[in-house]
Design a protein around this motif. Structure first.
Motif, PDB file in Angstrom:
ATOM      1  N   VAL A 137       0.333  10.243  -6.345  1.00  0.00           N
ATOM      2  CA  VAL A 137      -0.289   9.102  -5.679  1.00  0.00           C
ATOM      3  C   VAL A 137      -1.629   8.775  -6.326  1.00  0.00           C
ATOM      4  O   VAL A 137      -1.972   7.602  -6.537  1.00  0.00           O
ATOM      5  N   GLY A 168       0.842  -1.199   0.000  1.00  0.00           N
ATOM      6  CA  GLY A 168       0.000   0.000   0.000  1.00  0.00           C
ATOM      7  C   GLY A 168       0.882   1.255   0.000  1.00  0.00           C
ATOM      8  O   GLY A 168       2.108   1.157   0.127  1.00  0.00           O
ATOM      9  N   VAL A 169       0.255   2.431  -0.136  1.00  0.00           N
ATOM     10  CA  VAL A 169       1.058   3.655  -0.215  1.00  0.00           C
ATOM     11  C   VAL A 169       0.759   4.642   0.922  1.00  0.00           C
ATOM     12  O   VAL A 169       1.392   5.698   0.990  1.00  0.00           O
ATOM     13  N   ALA A 170      -0.176   4.284   1.814  1.00  0.00           N
ATOM     14  CA  ALA A 170      -0.595   5.253   2.842  1.00  0.00           C
ATOM     15  C   ALA A 170       0.567   5.693   3.736  1.00  0.00           C
ATOM     16  O   ALA A 170       0.839   6.895   3.880  1.00  0.00           O
ATOM     17  N   LEU A 171       1.281   4.726   4.298  1.00  0.00           N
ATOM     18  CA  LEU A 171       2.362   5.056   5.235  1.00  0.00           C
ATOM     19  C   LEU A 171       3.488   5.836   4.555  1.00  0.00           C
ATOM     20  O   LEU A 171       3.945   6.865   5.055  1.00  0.00           O
ATOM     21  N   TYR A 228       8.077   3.129  -5.010  1.00  0.00           N
ATOM     22  CA  TYR A 228       6.739   2.912  -4.431  1.00  0.00           C
ATOM     23  C   TYR A 228       5.593   3.137  -5.423  1.00  0.00           C
ATOM     24  O   TYR A 228       4.516   2.605  -5.243  1.00  0.00           O
ATOM     25  N   LYS A 253      -3.394   1.490 -10.973  1.00  0.00           N
ATOM     26  CA  LYS A 253      -2.513   0.555 -10.281  1.00  0.00           C
ATOM     27  C   LYS A 253      -2.471  -0.852 -10.892  1.00  0.00           C
ATOM     28  O   LYS A 253      -1.639  -1.661 -10.489  1.00  0.00           O
ATOM     29  N   THR A 289       3.357   7.546   1.831  1.00  0.00           N
ATOM     30  CA  THR A 289       2.915   8.875   1.386  1.00  0.00           C
ATOM     31  C   THR A 289       2.961   9.863   2.556  1.00  0.00           C
ATOM     32  O   THR A 289       3.432  10.999   2.406  1.00  0.00           O
ATOM     33  N   ALA A 290       2.499   9.396   3.724  1.00  0.00           N
ATOM     34  CA  ALA A 290       2.577  10.255   4.918  1.00  0.00           C
ATOM     35  C   ALA A 290       4.028  10.615   5.213  1.00  0.00           C
ATOM     36  O   ALA A 290       4.359  11.781   5.495  1.00  0.00           O
ATOM     37  N   ALA A 338       0.375  14.613  -4.151  1.00  0.00           N
ATOM     38  CA  ALA A 338      -0.988  14.072  -4.113  1.00  0.00           C
ATOM     39  C   ALA A 338      -1.402  13.601  -5.510  1.00  0.00           C
ATOM     40  O   ALA A 338      -2.011  12.530  -5.667  1.00  0.00           O
ATOM     41  N   GLU A 372       7.652   0.713   8.533  1.00  0.00           N
ATOM     42  CA  GLU A 372       7.555   0.094   7.212  1.00  0.00           C
ATOM     43  C   GLU A 372       8.437  -1.160   7.120  1.00  0.00           C
ATOM     44  O   GLU A 372       8.008  -2.196   6.594  1.00  0.00           O
ATOM     45  N   GLU A 401      -2.519   5.253  -8.025  1.00  0.00           N
ATOM     46  CA  GLU A 401      -3.617   4.448  -7.498  1.00  0.00           C
ATOM     47  C   GLU A 401      -4.703   4.195  -8.547  1.00  0.00           C
ATOM     48  O   GLU A 401      -5.259   3.106  -8.630  1.00  0.00           O
TER      49      GLU A 401
END
Lengths: 202, 135
Positions: free
Chosen positions: B58, A62-65, A200, B65, A67-68, B55, A116, B62
């Motif tokens: 991403v 995933g990319v959430a972590l 990523y 993807k 990206t933060a 942003a 991560e 996504e």
């Protein structure tokens, strides 16, 4: 008149010294470009040859972590340059606050990276893995990201030194030391911008 | 010493002010958007641009993807790399002041970048298969 000449000579010496320090830092950064490029090249070739594996790893991670974490590092670069701006404007307290924030965000980035790596360990992605579904990914991922993380760690230490000296007024008359530290920190940020995109997202 | 004789301290301050006056202004004039006043001036505007571009990156990654190969995959990669390069240039130009500093510094960082780019392209071009490739 003699004092004016002395002032002019001292000013010229300061200019030379500042220019030399900046040149030295840019030469150092140029050497860093080559080191990171080798690792990035290793990853690019893997990405070309193993698109399916990379797709599966992206799905798992995933990319959430990350990206933060990326936003944190970008914000730290902004804080760094705002610190330089503050000391150039003679606002020492503001400068200390911005550099302190830079160090704090650098540390937060490292904590994010640790989390991560823990997740990756659960997926059994290791440096020398040659048998699992993600074979070959570990070394190509850990080498550039860990090397970058080590740079962030060194950057935080340098930032603390800048804070320490800044508190004593070391940069009030000549903030070149802050600018040199800023060059290092922004370079580390740029390396992450490219690693984030290449590893990523792509 | 007369009242108007510059001291070392005042000379330093004058030099610093002349060098970085525009970096200290909170008002920024930008193409398309016009004049904007924001705390931190150009530095804050660049940070805003970096955040929006990240942003967007991403979002593209996504939305597409499942596209890792073929024409759509290539377009996805080109878009992401393009945004990444723009973000890097923004940091180099504005935060590292390469746009204002001595031009020799552009060569110092630009030449290694070109050389390593050529080296990577070479490595990518080496055919894979029996006895070949760098994978």
């Amino acid at each position: 008149m003699a004092e004016m000449s002395l002032s002019a000579a001292a000013l010229k010496q300061k200019e030379h010294s500042n220019a030399n320090q900046k040149l030295a830092m840019w030469l150092y950064l140029a050497s860093e470009v080559v080191i990171f490029a080798v690792m990035i090249a290793g990853y690019i070739i893997y990405r070309i040859n193993e698109p399916e594996t990379v797709r599966n790893i992206h799905k798992e991670l995933g990319v959430a972590l990350v990206t933060a974490n990326t936003f944190i590092l970008l914000a730290s670069s902004w804080a760094m340059v705002m610190g330089l701006r503050a000391i150039e404007m003679g606002k020492r307290q503001e400068f200390l606050a911005w550099i302190g924030l830079t160090c704090l965000m650098g540390t937060a980035f490292l904590v994010g990276q640790y989390i991560e790596y823990s997740e990756l360990a659960h997926l059994e992605i290791t440096l020398q893995d040659t048998t699992s579904a993600f074979a070959g990914f570990g070394m190509r991922f850990y080498a550039p990201t860990f090397f970058h993380g080590a740079h962030v760690f060194v950057g935080v230490l340098l930032g603390l030194r800048v804070l320490w000296l800044g508190r004593k007024g070391y940069y009030d008359d000549n903030p070149i030391g802050v600018e040199i530290f800023g060059l290092y920190w922004h370079f580390v940020d740029i390396v992450w911008i490219m690693l984030f995109t290449l590893i990523y997202l792509v | 010493m007369s009242e108007h004789t510059p001291t070392l301290e005042s000379a330093h301050k004058a030099q610093d002010q002349a060098h970085s006056h525009d970096h200290h202004s909170d008002t920024v004039t930008m193409p398309l958007l016009g004049t904007v006043t924001v705390y931190g001036g150009i530095y804050t505007v660049v940070f805003g641009a970096l955040a929006v571009l990240t942003a967007l990156e991403v979002l593209i990654a996504e939305l597409l993807k499942t596209e890792y190969e073929g024409l759509t995959g290539a377009m996805r990669i080109a878009a992401l790399l393009g945004i990444g390069i723009i973000k890097s240039l923004l940091v180099i130009w504005f935060y590292m002041h390469l746009g204002k500093d001595n031009r020799i510094l552009r060569f110092i960082i630009g030449v290694p970048l070109i050389v390593v780019l050529l080296a990577i392209l070479y490595l990518m071009a080496v055919p894979t298969g029996p006895g070949g490739g760098y994978f």
